[in-house]
Design a protein around this motif. Sequence first.
Motif, PDB file in Angstrom:
ATOM      1  N   TYR A 279       5.832   3.461  -1.190  1.00 27.21           N
ATOM      2  CA  TYR A 279       4.960   2.330  -0.864  1.00 27.21           C
ATOM      3  C   TYR A 279       5.549   1.543   0.299  1.00 27.21           C
TER       4      TYR A 279
ATOM      5  N   LEU B 214       2.298   0.978 -10.008  1.00 25.19           N
ATOM      6  CA  LEU B 214       2.738   1.859  -8.927  1.00 25.19           C
ATOM      7  C   LEU B 214       3.096   3.221  -9.526  1.00 25.19           C
ATOM      8  N   ARG B 215       2.893   4.264  -8.728  1.00 27.15           N
ATOM      9  CA  ARG B 215       3.079   5.625  -9.220  1.00 27.15           C
ATOM     10  C   ARG B 215       4.481   6.157  -8.937  1.00 27.15           C
TER      11      ARG B 215
ATOM     12  N   LEU C  13      -1.028   5.801   4.475  1.00 28.03           N
ATOM     13  CA  LEU C  13      -2.487   5.720   4.368  1.00 28.03           C
ATOM     14  C   LEU C  13      -2.998   5.074   5.647  1.00 28.03           C
ATOM     15  N   ASP C  14      -3.980   5.695   6.245  1.00 28.69           N
ATOM     16  CA  ASP C  14      -4.468   5.228   7.527  1.00 28.69           C
ATOM     17  C   ASP C  14      -5.537   4.145   7.331  1.00 28.69           C
ATOM     18  N   THR C  15      -5.114   2.992   6.852  1.00 29.79           N
ATOM     19  CA  THR C  15      -6.048   1.874   6.664  1.00 29.79           C
ATOM     20  C   THR C  15      -5.258   0.576   6.590  1.00 29.79           C
TER      21      THR C  15
ATOM     22  N   ARG D  45      -6.057  -1.736   4.530  1.00 31.38           N
ATOM     23  CA  ARG D  45      -6.338  -2.294   3.212  1.00 31.38           C
ATOM     24  C   ARG D  45      -5.109  -2.219   2.296  1.00 31.38           C
ATOM     25  N   GLY D  46      -4.896  -3.252   1.498  1.00 29.68           N
ATOM     26  CA  GLY D  46      -3.806  -3.232   0.538  1.00 29.68           C
ATOM     27  C   GLY D  46      -4.313  -3.298  -0.889  1.00 29.68           C
ATOM     28  N   MET D  47      -3.379  -3.169  -1.837  1.00 28.52           N
ATOM     29  CA  MET D  47      -3.750  -3.278  -3.253  1.00 28.52           C
ATOM     30  C   MET D  47      -3.957  -4.741  -3.621  1.00 28.52           C
ATOM     31  N   PRO D  48      -4.843  -5.011  -4.569  1.00 29.34           N
ATOM     32  CA  PRO D  48      -4.906  -6.380  -5.080  1.00 29.34           C
ATOM     33  C   PRO D  48      -3.609  -6.693  -5.830  1.00 29.34           C
TER      34      PRO D  48
ATOM     35  N   GLN E 274       0.823  -1.215   0.000  1.00 29.64           N
ATOM     36  CA  GLN E 274       0.000   0.000   0.000  1.00 29.64           C
ATOM     37  C   GLN E 274       0.853   1.260   0.000  1.00 29.64           C
ATOM     38  N   VAL E 275       0.215   2.368  -0.324  1.00 32.26           N
ATOM     39  CA  VAL E 275       0.890   3.658  -0.285  1.00 32.26           C
ATOM     40  C   VAL E 275       1.233   3.959   1.169  1.00 32.26           C
TER      41      VAL E 275
ATOM     42  N   ARG F 206      -2.236  -4.958  -9.205  1.00 23.40           N
ATOM     43  CA  ARG F 206      -3.297  -4.804 -10.203  1.00 23.40           C
ATOM     44  C   ARG F 206      -3.151  -3.476 -10.950  1.00 23.40           C
ATOM     45  N   PHE F 207      -2.712  -2.438 -10.223  1.00 22.38           N
ATOM     46  CA  PHE F 207      -2.522  -1.115 -10.834  1.00 22.38           C
ATOM     47  C   PHE F 207      -1.045  -0.738 -10.749  1.00 22.38           C
TER      48      PHE F 207
END
Lengths: 360, 407
Positions: A96, A90-91, A65-67, A69-72, A61-62, A87-88
């Motif tokens: 990350y 990385l920027r 980020l206060d969560t 949750r991660g990226m698929p 994840q970025v 899945r997307f």
Amino acid sequence: MTSFGSFMRQALLAACITLPLPTFAAPDAQYDATSGAVILSGLSEAEQSEAMSTEDALRLQVADLDTERGMPVKLDKLGADIVIMPRFALRAGTEYILNLDLAKTSYDLGISLPETEVTIPKLIGFAPSQAVIPANMLRLYVQFSEPMARGQLREAITLIGSDGDVVPSPFLNLETELWDPSQTRATLLLDPGRIKQGVGPNTQAGAPLTSGESYQLIVSKSMRSAAGAPLGTDVTLALRAGPSERRAIDPMNWQILTPPAGSHASLTIVFDRIMDSGAVLRLLRVQDSARNDLRGHVSSDAGGWAFAPTQAWQAGEYYLIVDPELEDVSGNTVRAPFDANPGTISATDTSPVVITAIIQ
Amino acid sequence: MSISKSILSASVMALATAGGVSAQEVNLQSAGALAFDTGTVLFVGDSKAGVVHAFDLGEALADQSDYQLGRAQTFEGRTIFNNLDVEIAALLGVSAEEVVINDMVVHKPSKQIFLSVHRGHGPAAEAVIVSVNNGALDIVDLATADHTLQSVGPVPTDATFEFGQPLNTLAITDIDYYEGELLVAGLSNEEFSSKLRRMAYPFDDEVSTSSIKIWHAVHTQYETRAPIISQIVTELDGIPTLIAVYACTPIVRIPLSELTDGAEVRGTMIGEMGFGNTPIDMVSYVNGWDGSSNVVVTNTNRSAASLNLASVASAEEMPHGEGVQPVFSVAGVDQFALPMSGTMHLDTLDDGFAVVVRRSPDDARNIQLHTLALPYFFDRADHIVEMNFADGPDPFGYGAAGPLEFN
């Protein structure tokens, strides 16, 4: 190479191969720019196996980020490594975190993608660019050198009157911004409710522009490109409002300058008003006497229009086809003015206006 | 070293390619207005591609009836997500500022919520559909859905003129499905057109257009054309009727039967929504307390308003004639202001609840996915009332209902 040297090399290689992996090897995550994957290395076989088979053992994840949750991601084994394909993409310029949550231990591995070089955007033009524009102008365009980020226009663009005060709510407050496909040209619609005579917003707040007054359209230095680079300096565009244009477009009032036969010179129109600079490029066509569209190059500054044909003009009749959707800068069309008398707008009459031009 | 690295890259590339490119990226250039048919087909307005997509989600839809939405009796909604933008950002691997939630729609039979989302603000922003599945966020795999599309945007010309790339686009602002048809509202960046696009679903490549003129002034001195921004088709006295809100805020009523191809229609202007404002969503609902049918309109810069359909049906045209005083900002058909502020997107979940994407009343930075009890779209916890205090009065017995525990 000496035989001794050769022996030493062999021995060293053998040592490298047979040496057990150090138990203190730290896991490491690297971004692989070619594939877009993150390569996780330095895991023991047991750790690799656990990471691959346990749900939620890996979270990409970025950072900050206060969560939870991660990226698929899609995981694949590659030797002792794990290839993590998000899945997307990385920027660039983003930090990350790869969180590895295993039974015995957990790791937070930082992955930092370098910034890519971004070009500072510039405001390179606006239309209409005429010195005086009608006070009932409906639409104006602002052109940038780079694709811009959506969602900023309401904040970034301000209209200031000659008294130095901000003109309140001059633009249509749309949820969706109007951009061209490349997002380099923004369309600003002045609030049509304030331009149309007799509608609530017009009677209550008046028209946004007043004839005889000067205005400054200020594009904020904070307006960012899609790549995140701001303009850097405020850009001020000067406007001066003249009398409103409330007549339908009448091509009979255009001055049409025909080039000589045999030449490639431009067929030129001088309009009696400022046209919509976007629409005028698309909605005027030239046809030959057999009514085939002519190929050529079109240019316009909204006050005039020029068509240079690919093939030389022949003596005879040509036709200029005016699409009924063509608008001037105040939204008037050939069919009707923007505000028409009741019963005068004909939507069913969608036939184009045809003007004959004789080339000699 | 460099050799082993490039071998690694090659292997990684092979793995990446084996995964395949998701059709979602291929199909969707942008994702804006959303709508469902009465079955399982999700419509997605794609302004960038100038098309409306239809994805049959079929089995991918998951029943949400066991998911508790709140307690309507005590005006208590449920916050499904706080910081929805952050949660979606985590899913998409970007910062929260890079997340744009363009629209929301509920699949009514299953009560599943769908969001159209952009990953970034640039022309290359990836478009995705995110679903809420019993409180979990998922990216909808559109690759497995049956897919058709219908072009609605600018018709490509045969480019006999050279003036660079055509720059005109149609921003699709609303899609509505009604009895086998789609109505698509949109706004061009180069033309101020009042064309209403109407097409059959399943798509047959035919798009009919009607030009709707509106009697535009309180004085009826002028008529004009204007694009519809938001619309809904509903039955008024048994007659299917389009209720539309225009870019310059008047509310117009038009019987659907008048909207034939190429027709020249004059809508009946029955109200104004006030200036400096455009509508976001129009959603119909039945008031369970009095059985009345209504439409709620959310706005960019004003509180939401509810229109009673009986009033809409019977509303007189806006007054006109010499001597009529200018209307105030909001006029015409009765509009009942609803206590919804910061609403970004709205839809109804069932007869008892609506769902909103909104800025939290307590903290505007917190974008919530939150349910609101019908018929007043009201959450008691959002407001400071004595009844909310532990030792406050309890005239309606809310306290006796006990605290809510969500599944």
